[in-house]
Design a protein around this motif. Sequence first.
Motif, short mmCIF file in Angstrom:
data_model
loop_
_atom_site.label_atom_id
_atom_site.label_comp_id
_atom_site.label_asym_id
_atom_site.label_seq_id
_atom_site.Cartn_x
_atom_site.Cartn_y
_atom_site.Cartn_z
N GLN A 164 0.31 7.44 10.66
CA GLN A 164 -0.78 8.07 11.40
C GLN A 164 -0.43 8.10 12.88
OE1 GLN A 164 -4.39 5.78 12.03
NE2 GLN A 164 -5.68 7.61 11.98
N ALA B 78 3.19 6.46 4.72
CA ALA B 78 2.73 7.50 5.65
C ALA B 78 2.55 6.92 7.05
CB ALA B 78 1.41 8.11 5.17
N THR C 174 -7.55 10.46 4.51
CA THR C 174 -6.12 10.63 4.26
C THR C 174 -5.46 9.39 3.68
OG1 THR C 174 -5.64 10.01 6.56
CG2 THR C 174 -5.88 12.36 6.08
N GLY C 175 -6.07 8.22 3.83
CA GLY C 175 -5.48 7.00 3.30
C GLY C 175 -6.14 5.77 3.89
N PRO D 161 -1.07 6.28 1.89
CA PRO D 161 -1.76 7.56 1.65
C PRO D 161 -2.68 7.45 0.44
CG PRO D 161 0.53 7.69 0.99
CD PRO D 161 0.38 6.37 1.68
#
Length: 320
Positions: free
Chosen positions: A194, A192, A311-312, A237
């Motif tokens: 950010q 993922a 979120t992670g 994530p």
Amino acid sequence: MKHSSHIALLLAICTLIWPLQSCANSSAPKTEASSSENSEYSDNAEYADNAEYAEPSDAKKPAYRIAIEAFLRDAKQQPAKSNFPLYFARKFLDVPYVAHTLEVNDDEQLVINVEELDCSTLVETVTALTLCAYRKEFTYAAYQNALRNMRYRDGVINGYPSRIHYFTDWIMSNQQAGIVSEIQQPNPPFTAVQTVKVSYMSEHPQSYKAMKAHPEYVAEIQEMEQRITGLKFRFIPKSEVKNIAAVREAVHDGDIIAITCNKPGLDIAHLGFAVWHKDGLHLLNASQLHKKVVEEPMTLYQYLQKHPSHTGIRIIRINH
């Protein structure tokens, strides 16, 4: 004796041997928890090479300094290959969680507090101690310098805006200084991305003591926010923070874990240290929920699922 009681016992001993200014009443005096850069017993780097400078005796040292020196003295006896981030982090287990411990002076000064910690000050305290061990500089002056250099931009204290407030900015500044490295590969598990968008501090100045007293700081904080807004970083994530080989290889014991979030205006929700157990990855952190520093009994995967805004995780490693 349980290992987690180490710091409490040490600070209690320090209280007994450090004469406080006032003992007028019969109740036990409170141990002084923090110091400022300009305190009477502060070590400035210039003293290190000054033959006329006499190191104060333990009887004249405040408790926090005696505690730091004891941690470093003990670390000096540990094997060179020790996992020093976890070694030091576990020294602080059961220390009370207290927020806003850096907001104690009208003028910005270096605050040292080992008796009360929040997630950020735990990470900074442990990182500074770890750097001392890695560099084989087992002195209080070395600890002060390490803490100052990571907490303030270019290691210079020049008012409240000179402190690094957002953790993304902290990572970038300390990575540039060679203190830490952010891990963003391989993919997977860093699947993922950010995109940082920070504005919380400038939008809520009344929530911060310094900005409430000095509205002129808001513009400088906005400049800090604009420097990191729009930057992109790979992270794991929360659905993938599992007990699998890819995550075990990517995240090491003692790594700093920065929990990403989707809260408006913020980049990071919480910090701690990675600890692998048989059942998976756990978080050693200064916990507001537990009101103390703990090694979370639940896995980090379970912990993250309980927080919808999380979120992670981003992973930061202290450079050896």
